[in-house]
Design a protein around this motif. Structure first.
Motif, PDB file in Angstrom:
ATOM      1  N   ARG A  26       3.316  -4.836   2.808  1.00  0.00           N
ATOM      2  CA  ARG A  26       4.206  -3.585   3.261  1.00  0.00           C
ATOM      3  C   ARG A  26       3.487  -2.200   3.274  1.00  0.00           C
ATOM      4  NH1 ARG A  26       8.830  -1.912   4.348  1.00  0.00           N
ATOM      5  NH2 ARG A  26       9.906  -4.000   3.959  1.00  0.00           N
ATOM      6  N   VAL A  27       3.615  -1.354   3.997  1.00  0.00           N
ATOM      7  CA  VAL A  27       2.689   0.010   3.988  1.00  0.00           C
ATOM      8  C   VAL A  27       3.935   1.049   3.688  1.00  0.00           C
ATOM      9  CG1 VAL A  27       1.266   1.522   5.059  1.00  0.00           C
ATOM     10  CG2 VAL A  27       1.044  -0.911   5.634  1.00  0.00           C
ATOM     11  N   GLY A  30      -3.985  -7.011   9.900  1.00  0.00           N
ATOM     12  CA  GLY A  30      -3.898  -8.213  10.689  1.00  0.00           C
ATOM     13  C   GLY A  30      -5.071  -8.758  11.003  1.00  0.00           C
ATOM     14  N   PHE A  31      -6.227  -8.073  10.924  1.00  0.00           N
ATOM     15  CA  PHE A  31      -7.540  -8.584  11.286  1.00  0.00           C
ATOM     16  C   PHE A  31      -8.067  -9.241  10.322  1.00  0.00           C
ATOM     17  CE2 PHE A  31     -12.307  -8.095  11.275  1.00  0.00           C
ATOM     18  CZ  PHE A  31     -12.512  -8.480  12.435  1.00  0.00           C
ATOM     19  N   VAL A  32      -7.614  -9.230   9.160  1.00  0.00           N
ATOM     20  CA  VAL A  32      -7.977 -10.098   7.795  1.00  0.00           C
ATOM     21  C   VAL A  32      -6.846 -11.374   7.522  1.00  0.00           C
ATOM     22  CG1 VAL A  32      -9.462  -8.535   6.853  1.00  0.00           C
ATOM     23  CG2 VAL A  32      -7.079  -8.815   5.974  1.00  0.00           C
ATOM     24  N   GLY A  33      -5.804 -11.285   8.362  1.00  0.00           N
ATOM     25  CA  GLY A  33      -4.912 -12.298   8.504  1.00  0.00           C
ATOM     26  C   GLY A  33      -3.546 -12.111   7.662  1.00  0.00           C
ATOM     27  N   LEU A  76      -3.948   0.760  11.116  1.00  0.00           N
ATOM     28  CA  LEU A  76      -4.211   0.079   9.818  1.00  0.00           C
ATOM     29  C   LEU A  76      -3.541  -1.451   9.991  1.00  0.00           C
ATOM     30  CD1 LEU A  76      -4.710  -0.225   6.699  1.00  0.00           C
ATOM     31  CD2 LEU A  76      -2.565   0.873   6.489  1.00  0.00           C
ATOM     32  N   GLU A  77      -2.427  -1.541  10.366  1.00  0.00           N
ATOM     33  CA  GLU A  77      -1.650  -2.566  10.836  1.00  0.00           C
ATOM     34  C   GLU A  77      -2.477  -3.874  11.319  1.00  0.00           C
ATOM     35  OE1 GLU A  77       2.382  -1.850  12.247  1.00  0.00           O
ATOM     36  OE2 GLU A  77       2.718  -1.276  10.040  1.00  0.00           O
ATOM     37  N   ARG A  78      -2.917  -3.466  12.528  1.00  0.00           N
ATOM     38  CA  ARG A  78      -3.735  -4.378  13.740  1.00  0.00           C
ATOM     39  C   ARG A  78      -5.135  -4.279  12.997  1.00  0.00           C
ATOM     40  NH1 ARG A  78      -2.830  -1.156  17.733  1.00  0.00           N
ATOM     41  NH2 ARG A  78      -5.013  -0.158  17.429  1.00  0.00           N
ATOM     42  N   LEU A 123       0.876  -1.311  -0.008  1.00  0.00           N
ATOM     43  CA  LEU A 123      -0.085   0.154  -0.015  1.00  0.00           C
ATOM     44  C   LEU A 123       0.931   1.362  -0.027  1.00  0.00           C
ATOM     45  CD1 LEU A 123      -2.298  -1.094   2.899  1.00  0.00           C
ATOM     46  CD2 LEU A 123      -2.997  -0.824   0.563  1.00  0.00           C
ATOM     47  N   PHE A 124       0.603   2.217  -1.054  1.00  0.00           N
ATOM     48  CA  PHE A 124       1.270   3.189  -0.961  1.00  0.00           C
ATOM     49  C   PHE A 124       0.349   4.426  -0.682  1.00  0.00           C
ATOM     50  CE2 PHE A 124       3.341   0.494  -3.639  1.00  0.00           C
ATOM     51  CZ  PHE A 124       4.707   0.832  -3.710  1.00  0.00           C
TER      52      PHE A 124
END
Length: 196
Positions: free
Chosen positions: A128-129, A158-161, A152-154, A82-83
């Motif tokens: 990668r963000v 992360g929520f979707v795996g 965003l990460e968590r 993601l950019f």
């Protein structure tokens, strides 16, 4: 994991002018393609889709047809990058709206044993963000504790795996000279060779 399929999601909402986010994505794609990796792209600024306005629409509504190819590309990818630029301390609204639309039940997660979020639908993918910002990256990371990035990460990836999730923060972008910008582009080109 030996990555062979990468999806680049361009979250900069301005399609009229080239921005650093676009150059970074181009550099990443170049490095990946040179390593023999298949690359697909989604450019959010060129998509037209509505915002979700109710829980019912999210749970039982249909994915807008304009986002079906993007969702298919997410399913196809082994690694997602993601950019986006940091706007008002967070991702642009266009990117948030996109993620809300594509991360629907029975795609991003599935029910299991009575738990509607029991099984993560996008497990087995890494991410990668890459975030650009006007402030120094260290200020964002340490003073503001990178709150929106951590969310965003968590709470999304992360929520979707998706795991692991790596990050690249590029600060003071309005002050980058040509040499510094070239260094960041070179770093993007080399990331895929490291599997990130």
């Amino acid at each position: 994991m030996d990555i062979k399929r990468v999806l680049l999601i361009q979250g900069h909402p301005d399609a009229l002018l080239p921005h650093l986010c676009h150059a970074l994505a181009d550099a990443y794609a170049q490095g990946a393609e040179e390593a023999g990796i298949e690359v697909r792209r989604v450019d959010l600024a060129r998509l037209d889709f509505p915002l979700l306005r109710s829980q019912a629409d999210w749970e039982t509504g249909s994915l807008p047809p304009s986002l079906q190819a993007a969702q298919d590309n997410i399913a196809w990818a082994q690694h997602i990058v993601l950019f986006f630029p940091l706007w008002l301390g967070d991702m642009p609204a266009l990117l948030k709206g996109f993620l809300e639309q594509v991360a629907r039940p029975n795609f991003a997660f599935r029910s299991e044993g009575g738990n509607p979020f029991g099984r993560k639908g996008l497990s087995g993918r890494s991410a990668r963000v890459v975030v650009t910002m006007g402030m120094p990256a260290l200020v964002y990371r340490w003073y503001y504790r990178a709150h929106s990035l951590k969310s965003l990460e968590r709470n999304v990836l992360g929520f979707v795996g998706m795991a692991p999730v790596h990050e690249t923060l590029i600060g003071m972008v309005d002050k980058l000279d040509e040499a510094a910008a070239s260094q960041w582009l070179a770093k993007m080109r080399s990331l895929e060779s490291k599997g990130a």
